[in-house]
Design a protein around this motif. Sequence first.
Motif, PDB file in Angstrom:
ATOM      1  N   PRO A 189       0.429  -1.425   0.085  1.00  0.00           N
ATOM      2  CA  PRO A 189       0.131  -0.104  -0.265  1.00  0.00           C
ATOM      3  C   PRO A 189       0.955   1.478   0.021  1.00  0.00           C
ATOM      4  O   PRO A 189       1.751   1.105   0.292  1.00  0.00           O
ATOM      5  CB  PRO A 189      -0.741   0.273   1.137  1.00  0.00           C
ATOM      6  N   GLY A 190       0.255   2.555  -1.020  1.00  0.00           N
ATOM      7  CA  GLY A 190       1.411   3.713  -0.927  1.00  0.00           C
ATOM      8  C   GLY A 190       1.150   4.388  -0.027  1.00  0.00           C
ATOM      9  O   GLY A 190       0.148   4.476   1.246  1.00  0.00           O
ATOM     10  N   ARG A 191       1.953   5.558   0.718  1.00  0.00           N
ATOM     11  CA  ARG A 191       1.772   6.548   1.541  1.00  0.00           C
ATOM     12  C   ARG A 191       1.100   7.204   1.104  1.00  0.00           C
ATOM     13  O   ARG A 191       1.595   7.295   0.294  1.00  0.00           O
ATOM     14  CB  ARG A 191       2.930   6.358   2.413  1.00  0.00           C
ATOM     15  N   GLU A 192       0.445   8.503   2.016  1.00  0.00           N
ATOM     16  CA  GLU A 192       0.292   9.270   1.073  1.00  0.00           C
ATOM     17  C   GLU A 192       1.593  10.230   0.612  1.00  0.00           C
ATOM     18  O   GLU A 192       2.452  10.645   1.460  1.00  0.00           O
ATOM     19  CB  GLU A 192      -0.448  10.152   2.219  1.00  0.00           C
ATOM     20  N   GLY A 193       1.052  11.388  -0.036  1.00  0.00           N
ATOM     21  CA  GLY A 193       2.071  11.810  -0.755  1.00  0.00           C
ATOM     22  C   GLY A 193       2.642  12.642   0.553  1.00  0.00           C
ATOM     23  O   GLY A 193       2.018  14.082   1.323  1.00  0.00           O
ATOM     24  N   GLY A 194       4.085  12.946   0.058  1.00  0.00           N
ATOM     25  CA  GLY A 194       4.896  14.022   1.071  1.00  0.00           C
ATOM     26  C   GLY A 194       5.491  14.061   2.371  1.00  0.00           C
ATOM     27  O   GLY A 194       5.351  14.636   3.551  1.00  0.00           O
ATOM     28  N   THR A 195       5.199  12.447   3.279  1.00  0.00           N
ATOM     29  CA  THR A 195       5.607  12.009   4.290  1.00  0.00           C
ATOM     30  C   THR A 195       6.928  11.777   4.564  1.00  0.00           C
ATOM     31  O   THR A 195       7.672  11.372   3.553  1.00  0.00           O
ATOM     32  CB  THR A 195       4.583  10.465   4.839  1.00  0.00           C
ATOM     33  N   SER A 196       7.103  12.508   5.493  1.00  0.00           N
ATOM     34  CA  SER A 196       8.710  12.627   5.731  1.00  0.00           C
ATOM     35  C   SER A 196       9.254  11.686   6.550  1.00  0.00           C
ATOM     36  O   SER A 196       8.908  10.507   7.560  1.00  0.00           O
ATOM     37  CB  SER A 196       8.627  14.416   6.572  1.00  0.00           C
ATOM     38  N   VAL A 197      10.198  11.959   6.478  1.00  0.00           N
ATOM     39  CA  VAL A 197      11.848  10.711   6.918  1.00  0.00           C
ATOM     40  C   VAL A 197      10.589  10.924   8.775  1.00  0.00           C
ATOM     41  O   VAL A 197      10.611   9.893   8.758  1.00  0.00           O
ATOM     42  CB  VAL A 197      12.795  10.735   6.747  1.00  0.00           C
ATOM     43  N   LEU A 198      11.041  11.911   9.292  1.00  0.00           N
ATOM     44  CA  LEU A 198      11.148  11.489  10.417  1.00  0.00           C
ATOM     45  C   LEU A 198       9.376  11.355  11.397  1.00  0.00           C
ATOM     46  O   LEU A 198       9.304  10.850  12.075  1.00  0.00           O
ATOM     47  CB  LEU A 198      10.995  13.922  11.077  1.00  0.00           C
ATOM     48  N   ALA A 199       8.897  11.871  10.322  1.00  0.00           N
ATOM     49  CA  ALA A 199       7.320  11.220  10.351  1.00  0.00           C
ATOM     50  C   ALA A 199       6.729   9.906  10.928  1.00  0.00           C
ATOM     51  O   ALA A 199       6.480   9.045  10.790  1.00  0.00           O
ATOM     52  CB  ALA A 199       5.989  11.980   9.305  1.00  0.00           C
ATOM     53  N   GLU A 200       7.829   9.122   9.571  1.00  0.00           N
ATOM     54  CA  GLU A 200       7.636   7.562   9.332  1.00  0.00           C
ATOM     55  C   GLU A 200       8.289   7.385  10.590  1.00  0.00           C
ATOM     56  O   GLU A 200       8.226   6.022  10.998  1.00  0.00           O
ATOM     57  CB  GLU A 200       8.555   7.115   8.255  1.00  0.00           C
ATOM     58  N   LEU A 201       9.776   7.856  11.171  1.00  0.00           N
ATOM     59  CA  LEU A 201      10.613   7.154  11.887  1.00  0.00           C
ATOM     60  C   LEU A 201       9.265   7.359  13.066  1.00  0.00           C
ATOM     61  O   LEU A 201       9.398   6.600  13.894  1.00  0.00           O
ATOM     62  CB  LEU A 201      11.150   8.224  12.002  1.00  0.00           C
ATOM     63  N   ARG A 202       8.387   8.366  13.224  1.00  0.00           N
ATOM     64  CA  ARG A 202       7.201   8.727  14.677  1.00  0.00           C
ATOM     65  C   ARG A 202       6.645   7.322  14.886  1.00  0.00           C
ATOM     66  O   ARG A 202       6.256   7.016  15.927  1.00  0.00           O
ATOM     67  CB  ARG A 202       7.060  10.330  14.540  1.00  0.00           C
ATOM     68  N   GLU A 203       6.078   7.591  13.292  1.00  0.00           N
ATOM     69  CA  GLU A 203       5.634   6.023  13.389  1.00  0.00           C
ATOM     70  C   GLU A 203       5.726   4.185  13.975  1.00  0.00           C
ATOM     71  O   GLU A 203       5.566   3.780  14.391  1.00  0.00           O
ATOM     72  CB  GLU A 203       4.392   5.963  11.723  1.00  0.00           C
ATOM     73  N   ARG A 247      10.500  -0.877  10.241  1.00  0.00           N
ATOM     74  CA  ARG A 247      11.281   0.633  10.567  1.00  0.00           C
ATOM     75  C   ARG A 247      10.807   0.180  12.613  1.00  0.00           C
ATOM     76  O   ARG A 247      12.298   0.083  13.135  1.00  0.00           O
ATOM     77  CB  ARG A 247       9.992   1.497  10.955  1.00  0.00           C
ATOM     78  N   VAL A 248      10.522  -0.691  13.253  1.00  0.00           N
ATOM     79  CA  VAL A 248      10.463  -1.397  14.200  1.00  0.00           C
ATOM     80  C   VAL A 248      11.397  -2.282  14.264  1.00  0.00           C
ATOM     81  O   VAL A 248      12.168  -2.427  15.330  1.00  0.00           O
ATOM     82  CB  VAL A 248       8.856  -2.696  14.289  1.00  0.00           C
TER      83      VAL A 248
END
Length: 423
Positions: A197-211, A344-345
């Motif tokens: 599944p694709g992610r919403e456009g513009g997702t940053s590295v920091l946002a993905e790290l937080r997830e 990521r986990v």
Amino acid sequence: MREDLSLLRERRFASLFAARTLSMLGLAFAPVALAFGVLDLPGADAGTLSLVVAAEAVPHVLGLLLGGVVADRYPRRLVMFTGECLSLVAWLGIGTMLLVGWAPIPLVCAFAVLTGLAGAVVWPVLSGIIPEVAPRDRLQPANALLAVGANAARVGGLIAAGAVVVAIGPGWALIAAAAIYACAAGFAWRIGTTPRPGREGGTSVLAELREGWVEFSSREWLWVVVAQFALLVLAWQGAHTVLGPVVAKAELGGAGAWSAILTGEAVGMLVGVLVAMRIRPRRPILVGVLLTSATSLPYLLLGLGAPLPVIVLGGFVMGLGMDAFTVLWQTTMQREVPPEALSRVASYDAFGSMVFGPVGVLLAGPAAVHLGAHTALLVCAGLIIASALLALLSREVRTLRAPEVATPVPEGSFAAPVDPAAP
């Protein structure tokens, strides 16, 4: 067992199996060849070896979190291929320098940095790619089969590496490792890709790290065992990469003796994953943490000055415990963590587990000088045991249960459909 082995008939899993096995075969040459290649350099000592190993360990640890984001964002096949290519370049460079007799320590450290980055790329992707190529209800045998191949390669590689280092030197051992990594890269490319599944456009590295952090920190059993491994790896890195080779070189006969200890460990790992293929403990994390205490045994025996055959046996027990733990741990993570966040986990797992590893490496050299290598090894063994005892204080570590195993349906009868998303 036949059903488990049938996974190897699946092209994508077979390609992953071959890539992982060849990668471990190449890696098995490296620790022995690198350690004794560096120690044989003019003026080199335990401190020199600490510096080179730290040059590999630091970027490995620091790059893990970014590696997890990359592995969740891009095709995991491509990420794995890139990591194998980095290892190819690094070991080819160090091996060539050792062969030509020109190996300045800063340049050796620069190539060691590449090997650390390769590990930071490959480690997180392995956890995430297995559910892409194996059915959910066969994750434990898939993890075990990969570990069987890796440990069989480790045994063969360590035996061969010891022989090559003794017979013609560490440079050729590292050249051989580079050639094997080239083959591993080819099989990694053959794995193919799985649509995600694709992610919403513009997702940053920091946002993905937080997830990823939310998924990681919300599971007590996970972060407690990672904290345990932060202490365990601190002790293990110093003992395994510096103190053990120093004692082996001074008292046990050198590269051949250290290779024998590592081979005992690798054989134990092979037996450990064979055991893990068959057991289905109801409390896998509890069983796994208890098994990790065996990691202290070879270093305890080295510190006490035990005979080489006894230390080899200790390495066997350590390997058995650690790889049985690894299969149980990986399978539990793959069952409990959403697939889209798994790499990521896994990167938080690896980062937290290894964050103090470079500290252990850097402290090992001075500890060998000021305390003596034997005393330093005993301290490492005590820290490993203490880390396991502290982890058992967590209720989730003691009580987390594996899913119920479905009862086989007799031939000729019918079973109700099972929702694959159900826990």
